[in-house]
Design a protein around this motif. Structure first.
Motif, short mmCIF file in Angstrom:
data_model
loop_
_atom_site.label_atom_id
_atom_site.label_comp_id
_atom_site.label_asym_id
_atom_site.label_seq_id
_atom_site.Cartn_x
_atom_site.Cartn_y
_atom_site.Cartn_z
N VAL A 180 94.91 51.65 17.48
CA VAL A 180 94.80 51.69 16.02
C VAL A 180 96.12 51.26 15.41
O VAL A 180 97.19 51.49 15.97
CB VAL A 180 94.38 53.10 15.54
N ASP A 181 96.03 50.55 14.31
CA ASP A 181 97.25 50.28 13.55
C ASP A 181 96.87 50.08 12.10
O ASP A 181 95.70 49.86 11.77
CB ASP A 181 98.00 49.06 14.09
N ALA A 182 97.87 50.17 11.23
CA ALA A 182 97.60 50.04 9.80
C ALA A 182 98.82 49.46 9.13
O ALA A 182 99.93 49.58 9.64
CB ALA A 182 97.27 51.41 9.21
N ILE A 183 98.60 48.82 8.01
CA ILE A 183 99.73 48.34 7.23
C ILE A 183 99.47 48.58 5.74
O ILE A 183 98.35 48.54 5.28
CB ILE A 183 100.04 46.84 7.48
N SER A 184 100.56 48.85 5.02
CA SER A 184 100.50 48.97 3.57
C SER A 184 101.13 47.72 2.99
O SER A 184 102.28 47.42 3.28
CB SER A 184 101.33 50.17 3.10
N ARG A 185 100.39 46.99 2.18
CA ARG A 185 100.97 45.84 1.50
C ARG A 185 101.90 46.35 0.40
O ARG A 185 101.69 47.45 -0.11
CB ARG A 185 99.88 44.97 0.87
N PRO A 186 102.92 45.57 0.02
CA PRO A 186 103.72 46.02 -1.13
C PRO A 186 102.85 46.00 -2.39
O PRO A 186 101.92 45.20 -2.48
CB PRO A 186 104.82 44.96 -1.22
N PRO A 187 103.13 46.92 -3.33
CA PRO A 187 102.29 46.95 -4.53
C PRO A 187 102.45 45.67 -5.35
O PRO A 187 103.49 45.02 -5.32
CB PRO A 187 102.81 48.16 -5.31
N ILE A 233 93.03 48.98 11.28
CA ILE A 233 92.02 48.52 12.24
C ILE A 233 92.02 49.48 13.43
O ILE A 233 93.08 49.84 13.94
CB ILE A 233 92.29 47.07 12.74
N ALA A 234 90.82 49.91 13.78
CA ALA A 234 90.66 50.74 14.98
C ALA A 234 89.86 49.93 15.97
O ALA A 234 88.86 49.31 15.60
CB ALA A 234 89.93 52.04 14.64
N TYR A 235 90.31 49.91 17.23
CA TYR A 235 89.65 49.07 18.23
C TYR A 235 89.31 49.87 19.48
O TYR A 235 90.12 50.66 19.97
CB TYR A 235 90.57 47.90 18.61
N GLY A 236 88.12 49.62 20.00
CA GLY A 236 87.73 50.14 21.31
C GLY A 236 87.61 51.66 21.37
O GLY A 236 87.45 52.32 20.35
N GLY A 237 87.68 52.21 22.54
CA GLY A 237 87.51 53.65 22.71
C GLY A 237 86.10 54.06 22.32
O GLY A 237 85.14 53.44 22.74
N SER A 238 86.01 55.08 21.45
CA SER A 238 84.68 55.52 21.01
C SER A 238 84.07 54.57 19.99
O SER A 238 82.91 54.72 19.61
CB SER A 238 84.76 56.92 20.42
N PHE A 292 82.94 48.02 8.81
CA PHE A 292 84.10 48.09 7.95
C PHE A 292 83.90 49.16 6.90
O PHE A 292 82.78 49.52 6.54
CB PHE A 292 84.42 46.73 7.32
N MET A 293 85.00 49.73 6.43
CA MET A 293 84.96 50.82 5.46
C MET A 293 85.79 50.42 4.26
O MET A 293 86.90 49.94 4.40
CB MET A 293 85.56 52.08 6.07
N ARG A 294 85.19 50.62 3.08
CA ARG A 294 85.89 50.26 1.85
C ARG A 294 86.31 51.53 1.11
O ARG A 294 85.53 52.49 1.03
CB ARG A 294 84.96 49.43 0.96
N PRO A 347 84.26 45.63 19.20
CA PRO A 347 84.27 47.05 18.83
C PRO A 347 85.44 47.37 17.89
O PRO A 347 86.43 47.93 18.32
CB PRO A 347 84.38 47.77 20.17
N VAL A 348 85.33 46.99 16.64
CA VAL A 348 86.40 47.28 15.69
C VAL A 348 85.86 47.94 14.42
O VAL A 348 84.75 47.65 13.98
CB VAL A 348 87.16 46.01 15.22
N VAL A 349 86.66 48.82 13.87
CA VAL A 349 86.39 49.33 12.53
C VAL A 349 87.53 48.85 11.65
O VAL A 349 88.71 49.03 11.97
CB VAL A 349 86.32 50.88 12.52
N ILE A 350 87.16 48.20 10.56
CA ILE A 350 88.17 47.70 9.63
C ILE A 350 88.19 48.60 8.41
O ILE A 350 87.15 48.88 7.81
CB ILE A 350 87.84 46.25 9.22
#
Lengths: 533, 364
Positions: A335-342, A356-361, A367-369, A408-411
């Motif tokens: 899993v990893d994540a980034i915050s864009r500058p405002p 983004i979460a990848y693989g595992g369960s 995708f989730m909004r 297998p990704v969740v965005i």
């Protein structure tokens, strides 16, 4: 033929109350069908609970219960550990539409218009005839109990019961609705909503007592995100109507002070220039401006280059919280994540966060909004987030699929802003401003790059493991042949081959693609081409 | 030739022991093999044959691209040693079946098909500088001979004038230890690409009328057949004339008979016959013998491409060949041997071949 006079016609015209309007247009509030109605009630109450706890800087503990009373009729309970509501506000908050503290404030929060929770009260009363029960305490040992309905014609609360009960010390609100609905557990359901809430609010603990059993979404972190700051509106985002209202309400004595004190980032020089361009004396009283003057100011603003609004007023989750939320609810391999500058759209500050979460369960792509930490479950097709995802060439990042990754990704995409540009009142999808699309795309690309790096590492590791398997696979047969050629026992030879592989393992992985290998490769392709009997 | 005198059994032992030594001292073991591709062959102008260069590759165990072949090479080597010790001979197909088995704990076979074991065997021949016949391995028979010669094959002596309509089948191993020649009175050897044409000449007793040996390899001749031609020429000093279709494939067959092949370039000494001459067909025969245009075949794109490539081969550099290939490209047609039958069934045996041989109308 009966001819009506203008006077007679005028008698038939009357203002309808907002409550009356929504009674007839309930779909605009998210009550299109029975399944969605349950979700909307939970969503409004949980959003309020999270806003309240966060504002009071309390780690949220939220209890949700749905109980089927009879066919398609449910009792819905939502309890939080927020600061509670003071007695005199209870009736208005729950019994009057468009009553709220947030509409007039520019501050990132989940609710915006003050329609949500009173809408739930209205829907319950329309479908079950029953009032909504509220229990609240501010922590002084007294609990206020109310049973409230809405007087639809006048948009006023009708208090059916109100009493003070002596209780243990607690603070928070517990609301109980009785309403028509249908409980299901599919993609756009209450349980999916709460799961996504648990991801975007990993500091909250949520217990859900559902008709099919109890689920707990445990708290993953003990820290709340940074508190959002209130800001003044920015002139670029203010339309003539609002400008007129603000001119009417302001305490400023001159148009120049009005501009510098009511709006963000306007200095006296800029204010003077706007006035000059609009051909108005900066010393004019705001109340004395004509309609024409207001129009001129509005035009002048468009022609003036203004400093962007401050962006440090937002309360993003930050990549640690996003990662924590995704990890605890999805149990992915990576899993990893980034915050864009405002940045800013039409004068409103906003910020994009992507995870983004990848693989595992995680087995299926999805995708989730999120907007201001609230999951958006409906109208995905119209949403800027969906559009941005489909614009990414996922194959460039080592994932199959063109529009959506087939892996297998969740965005996870989160937009936070003091004013989220929803496409409709039911707040289900984000409007596609080019700058918003651009920011989301940049976030997605950034995060996808990290995933592709990880994946190439994984593939390399797999290749190395496969290599070792190859060396081990042929050891036995090689040893058998060598026994025939040399007379040494094959068992010993096999052992030594494996030892040799182990010993030289380090250098094997350094020396890929050597001269000799290339020579061999060619050899093979041509050696078989010629016929020879 | 002298290198072949080393005992292959001995060489196999040395190879095995050196690999074992590497393994025991934790070194990456390797087998040194000559590279058998176009990049490592050259045309020996003096002897006019294709020869293997001195580039070598090391097939090592700790190289994923080699490991499987390394194992296969050793399996074939071990089997060859076994066969030699038992002093029996076996076929290369037998070898494949003897060595084919499932590798322990996998669903993979040591050899998946014969196309995997045959090249490994050739690698080994090249590496050991020996013939596979010396390793006691045989291939299927392919090719026939008839004419005034007696052949001693073990305990039997075969009179090739009395072989009826089928001729004597040439075995895969025609080394002097097994096959010897007796009482040859023929003036030359005629090598024919096509079996059907060979049968026509045999039926006409062409070999009797013209006192020659007729031999067919049925397409590209197998090594037994090529070795036979080589020996007939070297030992009996018979001129060798080759008759093929007038097309790129036919010319290629001729070139393999004459100077050997790239793949078996390490055996060109034994398999090539540099003095062989090309008797026909050529596309120029169409004019010379008034062959009707309607029996010619139009060149396709592949033919043209191949012909253009051949123009650049060193062994097709003589001006006569350059002229013929360019003529073929210009005329835009090719010709099968059977096309001569359009002039009458015995045209080939009574007119075409005698005229060519008498006038020495050969291509080099």
């Amino acid at each position: 033929m009966v001819v009506k006079t203008a006077h007679e016609m005028a008698k038939e015209h009357r203002a309808i109350s907002i409550s009356e309007f929504f009674e007839k247009n309930r779909h605009l509030l998210g009550y299109d069908n029975k399944i969605k109605a349950l979700l909307t009630i939970i969503k409004e109450a949980v959003d309020n609970a999270l806003d309240a706890t966060e504002e009071a800087r309390v780690l949220p503990d939220i209890y949700v219960k749905i109980e089927e009373l009879e066919k398609e009729k449910y009792k819905i309970v939502i309890r939080d550990n927020g600061p509670g509501i003071v007695k005199k506000q209870v009736a208005n908050i729950f019994g009057k539409l468009l009553y709220g503290s947030k509409f007039h404030k520019l501050r990132q929060s989940r609710g915006q218009q003050g329609i949500g929770i009173s809408g739930c009260v209205l829907y319950s009363q329309l479908t079950s005839g029953q009032p909504t029960q509220i229990l609240t305490s501010t922590g002084d040992g007294k609990t206020h109990k109310y049973r409230i309905k809405i007087d639809v014609k006048h948009n006023e609360p009708m208090i059916e019961e109100s009493q003070v009960i002596k209780t243990d010390k607690w603070h928070g609100v517990q609301v109980t609705f009785v309403a028509e609905g249908l409980y299901r557990e599919h993609k756009q359901s209450v349980i999916e909503y709460l799961k996504q809430v648990a991801i975007s609010n990993p500091y909250a603990n949520i217990v859900f007592d559902s008709p099919t059993g109890k689920v707990e979404f445990s708290r993953g972190v003990q820290v709340l995100p940074k508190e959002p700051d209130e800001i003044k509106p920015h002139l670029y985002g203010v339309e003539i109507g609002i400008l007129t209202r603000m001119l009417h309400d302001t305490k400023a004595r001159t148009i120049q002070t009005f501009l510098t004190s009511e709006f963000s980032r306007i200095g006296s020089l800029t204010a003077k220039k706007i006035c000059e361009d609009a051909k108005i004396d900066p010393r004019t009283s705001p109340r004395k401006l004509t309609e024409e003057d207001v129009k001129n100011i509005s035009y002048a603003v468009k022609e003036t280059k203004l400093t962007k609004p401050p962006t440090d007023c937002l309360s993003p989750l930050g990549n640690e919280l996003i990662k924590n939320g995704l990890k605890k609810e999805l149990n992915p391999e990576w899993v990893d994540a980034i915050s864009r500058p405002p940045t800013v759209y039409r004068g409103w500050p906003f910020q994009i966060e992507v995870g983004i979460a990848y693989g595992g369960s995680v087995a299926e792509p999805s995708f989730m909004r999120f907007a201001n930490k609230v999951p958006l479950l409906y109208q995905a097709g119209d949403c800027a987030i969906t559009k941005s995802i489909t614009k990414i060439d996922w194959r460039r990042y080592g994932l199959q699929g063109s529009k959506f990754p087939e892996a297998p990704v969740v965005i996870f995409v989160h937009l936070c802003s003091v004013w989220v540009p929803f496409t409709s009142e039911s707040k289900e999808s984000i409007a596609s401003y080019p700058v918003i699309i651009k920011e989301i795309k940049l976030g997605l690309q950034d995060c996808a790059r990290k995933l592709s790096l990880y994946l190439s590492g994984v593939r390399k590791a797999q290749m190395i493991a496969e290599k070792k398997r190859i060396f081990e696979r042929y050891a036995g047969e090689t040893a058998v042949a060598l026994e025939e050629l040399t007379g040494s026992p094959s068992k010993q030879i096999e052992e030594n081959i494996l030892k040799m592989v182990e010993k030289r393992w380090g250098e094997i992985n350094g020396e890929e693609d050597t001269e000799e290998q290339r020579g061999e490769g060619q050899d093979r392709s041509q050696a078989n081409t010629e016929h020879n009997g | 030739m002298e290198r072949a005198k080393t005992d292959p059994k001995q060489t196999l032992n040395i190879m095995g022991n050196s690999i074992l030594k590497d393994i025991n001292s934790m070194k990456n073991p390797g087998i040194v093999l000559p590279i058998r591709t176009l990049s490592n062959v050259f045309f020996d102008e003096k002897h006019r044959i294709i020869r293997l260069g001195d580039k070598i590759s090391r097939r090592t165990y700790l190289n994923v691209a080699h490991t499987r072949k390394f194992m296969q090479t050793l399996l074939v080597a071990a089997e060859c040693k076994k066969i030699m010790q038992q002093n029996v001979s076996t076929s290369i197909r037998d070898m494949y079946y003897i060595l084919k088995r499932t590798i322990k704990n996998t669903n993979e076979n040591t050899f998946e098909d014969q196309n995997e074991s045959d090249p490994v065997l050739e690698d080994l021949e090249a590496a050991l500088n020996t013939l596979r016949e010396k390793l006691h391995l045989k291939a299927d028979r392919k090719g026939y001979i008839a004419g005034p010669i007696k052949i001693v094959d073990g305990e039997d002596t075969i009179d090739c004038t009395r072989m009826g309509s089928s001729g004597w089948a040439i075995p895969s191993n025609v080394e002097p230890e097994v096959i010897q020649f007796r009482d040859c009175t023929a003036d030359y050897v005629l090598v024919i690409e096509k079996d059907a044409v060979w049968q026509r000449l045999n039926e006409d007793k062409f070999w009797k009328k013209h006192n020659c040996l007729i031999l067919t390899g049925k397409g590209q001749p197998a090594r037994g057949c090529r070795r036979m031609i080589n020996r007939l020429h070297n030992e009996l000093k018979l001129p060798v004339y080759v008759l093929t279709d007038a097309d790129a494939w036919g010319y290629y067959i001729y070139s393999v008979i004459k100077q050997g092949s790239i793949n078996l370039s390490f055996l060109s000494d034994r398999l090539g016959t540099p003095d062989a001459k090309f008797i026909g067909l050529t596309t120029q025969d169409v004019q010379q013998f008034n062959i009707p245009k309607n029996v010619t075949i139009k060149l396709n794109e592949g033919d043209k491409k191949r012909a253009n490539e051949m123009l650049n081969y060193v062994w097709f550099k003589p001006k006569e060949w350059q002229h013929e290939i360019k003529h073929m490209l210009q005329a835009g047609h090719k010709l099968e041997l059977e096309a001569l039958s359009s002039k009458g069934i015995r045209f080939i045996s009574e007119k075409y071949l005698p005229q060519k041989i008498q006038n020495k109308e050969f291509l080099p």
